[in-house]
Motif scaffolding. Structure first.
Motif, PDB file in Angstrom:
ATOM      1  N   SER A  61       7.507  18.644 -14.885  1.00  0.00           N
ATOM      2  CA  SER A  61       6.586  18.229 -13.817  1.00  0.00           C
ATOM      3  C   SER A  61       6.322  19.371 -12.848  1.00  0.00           C
ATOM      4  O   SER A  61       7.072  20.359 -12.792  1.00  0.00           O
ATOM      5  CB  SER A  61       7.203  17.069 -13.028  1.00  0.00           C
ATOM      6  OG  SER A  61       8.316  17.544 -12.273  1.00  0.00           O
ATOM      7  N   GLY A  62       5.276  19.183 -12.050  1.00  0.00           N
ATOM      8  CA  GLY A  62       4.960  20.153 -11.001  1.00  0.00           C
ATOM      9  C   GLY A  62       6.023  20.162  -9.922  1.00  0.00           C
ATOM     10  O   GLY A  62       6.295  21.205  -9.312  1.00  0.00           O
ATOM     11  N   THR A  63       6.624  19.018  -9.683  1.00  0.00           N
ATOM     12  CA  THR A  63       7.688  18.946  -8.684  1.00  0.00           C
ATOM     13  C   THR A  63       8.856  19.834  -9.103  1.00  0.00           C
ATOM     14  O   THR A  63       9.393  20.599  -8.300  1.00  0.00           O
ATOM     15  CB  THR A  63       8.142  17.477  -8.523  1.00  0.00           C
ATOM     16  OG1 THR A  63       7.019  16.721  -8.050  1.00  0.00           O
ATOM     17  CG2 THR A  63       9.287  17.343  -7.548  1.00  0.00           C
ATOM     18  N   ASN A  66       7.788  23.622  -8.839  1.00  0.00           N
ATOM     19  CA  ASN A  66       7.850  24.152  -7.470  1.00  0.00           C
ATOM     20  C   ASN A  66       9.294  24.350  -7.021  1.00  0.00           C
ATOM     21  O   ASN A  66       9.627  25.357  -6.399  1.00  0.00           O
ATOM     22  CB  ASN A  66       7.147  23.197  -6.497  1.00  0.00           C
ATOM     23  CG  ASN A  66       5.639  23.405  -6.458  1.00  0.00           C
ATOM     24  OD1 ASN A  66       5.152  24.515  -6.642  1.00  0.00           O
ATOM     25  ND2 ASN A  66       4.905  22.337  -6.193  1.00  0.00           N
ATOM     26  N   HIS A  87       2.370  20.252  -0.505  1.00  0.00           N
ATOM     27  CA  HIS A  87       2.961  19.260  -1.408  1.00  0.00           C
ATOM     28  C   HIS A  87       4.454  19.516  -1.570  1.00  0.00           C
ATOM     29  O   HIS A  87       5.271  18.593  -1.513  1.00  0.00           O
ATOM     30  CB  HIS A  87       2.255  19.331  -2.765  1.00  0.00           C
ATOM     31  CG  HIS A  87       2.522  18.164  -3.667  1.00  0.00           C
ATOM     32  ND1 HIS A  87       3.707  18.013  -4.351  1.00  0.00           N
ATOM     33  CD2 HIS A  87       1.768  17.087  -3.989  1.00  0.00           C
ATOM     34  CE1 HIS A  87       3.668  16.899  -5.068  1.00  0.00           C
ATOM     35  NE2 HIS A  87       2.495  16.311  -4.859  1.00  0.00           N
ATOM     36  N   GLU A  92       7.658  16.112  -2.206  1.00  0.00           N
ATOM     37  CA  GLU A  92       8.592  16.320  -3.317  1.00  0.00           C
ATOM     38  C   GLU A  92      10.003  15.903  -2.928  1.00  0.00           C
ATOM     39  O   GLU A  92      11.004  16.486  -3.367  1.00  0.00           O
ATOM     40  CB  GLU A  92       8.467  17.768  -3.836  1.00  0.00           C
ATOM     41  CG  GLU A  92       7.032  17.986  -4.360  1.00  0.00           C
ATOM     42  CD  GLU A  92       6.715  19.355  -4.928  1.00  0.00           C
ATOM     43  OE1 GLU A  92       7.630  20.172  -5.078  1.00  0.00           O
ATOM     44  OE2 GLU A  92       5.528  19.579  -5.228  1.00  0.00           O
ATOM     45  N   GLU A 140      -0.551  26.982  -1.287  1.00  0.00           N
ATOM     46  CA  GLU A 140      -1.031  25.953  -2.216  1.00  0.00           C
ATOM     47  C   GLU A 140      -2.535  26.133  -2.388  1.00  0.00           C
ATOM     48  O   GLU A 140      -3.266  26.215  -1.408  1.00  0.00           O
ATOM     49  CB  GLU A 140      -0.710  24.569  -1.627  1.00  0.00           C
ATOM     50  CG  GLU A 140      -1.080  23.397  -2.499  1.00  0.00           C
ATOM     51  CD  GLU A 140      -0.611  22.072  -1.879  1.00  0.00           C
ATOM     52  OE1 GLU A 140       0.515  21.996  -1.353  1.00  0.00           O
ATOM     53  OE2 GLU A 140      -1.401  21.111  -1.904  1.00  0.00           O
ATOM     54  N   ASP A 170       1.851  27.234  -5.250  1.00  0.00           N
ATOM     55  CA  ASP A 170       1.729  25.916  -5.855  1.00  0.00           C
ATOM     56  C   ASP A 170       0.285  25.800  -6.328  1.00  0.00           C
ATOM     57  O   ASP A 170      -0.607  25.446  -5.572  1.00  0.00           O
ATOM     58  CB  ASP A 170       2.075  24.819  -4.842  1.00  0.00           C
ATOM     59  CG  ASP A 170       1.920  23.423  -5.437  1.00  0.00           C
ATOM     60  OD1 ASP A 170       1.444  23.314  -6.590  1.00  0.00           O
ATOM     61  OD2 ASP A 170       2.278  22.447  -4.748  1.00  0.00           O
ATOM     62  N   ALA A 172      -0.940  23.758  -8.616  1.00  0.00           N
ATOM     63  CA  ALA A 172      -1.060  22.536  -9.421  1.00  0.00           C
ATOM     64  C   ALA A 172      -2.475  22.452  -9.998  1.00  0.00           C
ATOM     65  O   ALA A 172      -2.664  22.116 -11.167  1.00  0.00           O
ATOM     66  CB  ALA A 172      -0.743  21.308  -8.567  1.00  0.00           C
ATOM     67  N   ARG A 173      -3.461  22.782  -9.159  1.00  0.00           N
ATOM     68  CA  ARG A 173      -4.870  22.777  -9.589  1.00  0.00           C
ATOM     69  C   ARG A 173      -5.462  24.185  -9.493  1.00  0.00           C
ATOM     70  O   ARG A 173      -6.594  24.374  -9.029  1.00  0.00           O
ATOM     71  CB  ARG A 173      -5.667  21.779  -8.749  1.00  0.00           C
ATOM     72  CG  ARG A 173      -5.199  20.339  -8.906  1.00  0.00           C
ATOM     73  CD  ARG A 173      -6.101  19.342  -8.189  1.00  0.00           C
ATOM     74  NE  ARG A 173      -5.652  17.973  -8.412  1.00  0.00           N
ATOM     75  CZ  ARG A 173      -4.710  17.362  -7.685  1.00  0.00           C
ATOM     76  NH1 ARG A 173      -4.133  17.987  -6.681  1.00  0.00           N
ATOM     77  NH2 ARG A 173      -4.364  16.117  -7.956  1.00  0.00           N
ATOM     78  N   CYS A 198       0.002  22.830 -13.049  1.00  0.00           N
ATOM     79  CA  CYS A 198       0.131  21.528 -13.717  1.00  0.00           C
ATOM     80  C   CYS A 198      -0.814  21.455 -14.912  1.00  0.00           C
ATOM     81  O   CYS A 198      -2.001  21.747 -14.786  1.00  0.00           O
ATOM     82  CB  CYS A 198      -0.219  20.389 -12.764  1.00  0.00           C
ATOM     83  SG  CYS A 198       1.015  20.098 -11.497  1.00  0.00           S
ATOM     84  N   SER A 200      -0.952  18.468 -16.342  1.00  0.00           N
ATOM     85  CA  SER A 200      -1.150  17.014 -16.372  1.00  0.00           C
ATOM     86  C   SER A 200      -2.122  16.515 -15.311  1.00  0.00           C
ATOM     87  O   SER A 200      -2.241  15.331 -15.085  1.00  0.00           O
ATOM     88  CB  SER A 200       0.203  16.325 -16.164  1.00  0.00           C
ATOM     89  OG  SER A 200       0.767  16.772 -14.945  1.00  0.00           O
ATOM     90  N   LYS A 201      -2.840  17.431 -14.653  1.00  0.00           N
ATOM     91  CA  LYS A 201      -3.864  17.015 -13.681  1.00  0.00           C
ATOM     92  C   LYS A 201      -5.227  17.168 -14.354  1.00  0.00           C
ATOM     93  O   LYS A 201      -5.454  16.561 -15.393  1.00  0.00           O
ATOM     94  CB  LYS A 201      -3.722  17.854 -12.405  1.00  0.00           C
ATOM     95  CG  LYS A 201      -2.329  17.750 -11.774  1.00  0.00           C
ATOM     96  CD  LYS A 201      -2.288  16.839 -10.571  1.00  0.00           C
ATOM     97  CE  LYS A 201      -0.895  16.485 -10.154  1.00  0.00           C
ATOM     98  NZ  LYS A 201      -0.387  17.257  -9.028  1.00  0.00           N
ATOM     99  N   SER A 209       4.210  21.012 -16.674  1.00  0.00           N
ATOM    100  CA  SER A 209       3.758  22.099 -15.807  1.00  0.00           C
ATOM    101  C   SER A 209       4.365  23.380 -16.346  1.00  0.00           C
ATOM    102  O   SER A 209       5.291  23.341 -17.155  1.00  0.00           O
ATOM    103  CB  SER A 209       4.229  21.877 -14.365  1.00  0.00           C
ATOM    104  OG  SER A 209       3.490  20.837 -13.762  1.00  0.00           O
TER     105      SER A 209
END
Ligand code: PLP
Length: 345
Positions: A61-63, A66, A87, A92, A140, A170, A172-173, A198, A200-201, A209
């Protein structure tokens, strides 16, 4: 509650496409904790190559990504600097503090989402036994769907360099940010020592991730991943989804951004809604609490999923499983709400 037919709650709700599922089914696998999974290795090599870094690590996961990023930069009692709404600081579960014994130094965001350079610099602690040791600055991007400019990231990296600090992103995107900024992912990543992305986004994979960065930091993250229970065995079936996503689902992010703009323009026709025009795939809608609540209930009754509600901004997110017809249908429901007489005046 009716079933959600047009799901704008998040870009995490996408389901793997038939092509992605076929790639997963055909993946060559092995035990990745033994270093035997060729598909995981390929994904890690491809990500490292795309970002121009030494190494990469596939994680659940992204969590976790990070957390591993922060823990690779910081030891017990060290400190990271991050935005007050980052985030990794807010969303988290305090993992860096609980599991890493790392102290956050949050900094308020400016209206444009950035952190003031002077405030970052002022928050860096001198070498003095009163203070935690500042080790890393975490940014981020995208931040709340906003693509922060490359020049800002460079300016923060210059501060980090002057003070001998690490840089974590971060991302994620991150591919959404690149699409909006019209730069490649290597350019976005250039000044960071670790980058979390990520799959998964918006990229549409079901799980995963990748933490990408300097060899020593990724080696340390690999050890910590095992400690956290994130060592995966025949994970090639998941990595195959990531590889498929890199090939098929990056260029199409521009479609999500176009649909987000269409949606935002349609929502903004209603004067009672204050709509932020999106850089990428996330739209924020502010309105009076009663209206926000009423509209959320009406949307849910009509099969449109969003997040937010009474006293909260509404969030609409476009993604792989949202087509033009979903945008048209959702806007018709919103128009229907204002025509229904149920909107508070
Ligand atoms: C979703 C997200 C994460 C965490 O990813 P998970 O896979 O949900 O743990 C981290 N940072 C940002 C900005 C995110 O949007």
């Amino acid at each position: 509650m009716n079933a959600i037919r047009h799901d704008f709650r998040s870009d995490t709700v996408t389901r793997p496409s038939p092509g992605m599922r076929a790639a997963m089914a055909e993946a060559e696998v092995g035990d990745d904790v033994f270093g035997d999974d060729p598909t995981v290795k390929l994904l890690e090599q491809r990500m490292a190559g795309l970002l121009g870094k030494d190494a990469a690590l596939f994680v659940p996961s992204g969590t976790m990504s990070n957390l591993l990023g922060l823990m690779s930069h910081c030891g017990r009692g060290d400190e990271y600097i991050a935005g007050q709404k980052a985030h990794l600081y807010v969303n988290e579960a305090g993992g860096a503090a609980v599991l890493g014994s790392i102290q956050p130094q949050p900094i308020a965001h400016q209206a444009d989402g950035t952190l003031a350079l002077a405030e970052i610099e002022a928050a860096i602690k001198p070498d003095d036994s009163h203070y935690a040791r500042t080790r890393v600055i975490a940014l981020e991007n995208t931040f709340g769907g906003r693509a922060l400019p490359l020049a800002y990231m460079h300016a923060v990296a210059d501060i980090a360099e002057r003070h001998g600090l690490g840089m974590h992103l971060d991302g994620a995107r991150a591919f959404n940010a690149c699409t909006a900024l019209d730069i490649d992912i290597g350019t976005l990543a250039a000044r960071f020592d670790t980058v979390s992305i990520c799959l998964s986004k918006g990229l549409g994979a079901p799980v995963g991730s990748v933490l990408v960065g300097r060899a020593d930091l990724i080696a340390s993250a690999r050890r910590t991943r095992k400690m956290l229970g994130g060592g995966l065995r025949q994970a090639g079936v998941l990595a195959a989804a990531g590889l498929y996503a890199l090939e098929h689902n990056v260029a199409r992010l521009a479609d999500d951004h176009r649909r987000a703009r269409q949606l935002a323009e349609g929502l903004a026709r209603h004067g009672a809604l204050s709509v932020s025009m999106p850089d990428t795939n996330i739209i924020w809608v502010d309105s009076a609490p009663e209206l926000a609540h009423g509209l959320s209930v009406y949307l849910a009754e009509h099969g449109v999923g969003v997040t937010g509600g009474y006293g909260q901004k509404q969030r609409w997110v476009t993604h792989l499983d949202i087509g033009d017809e979903d945008v048209t249908a959702a806007l018709a429901v919103v128009d229907g709400y204002f025509a229904s007489g149920r909107a508070p005046s």
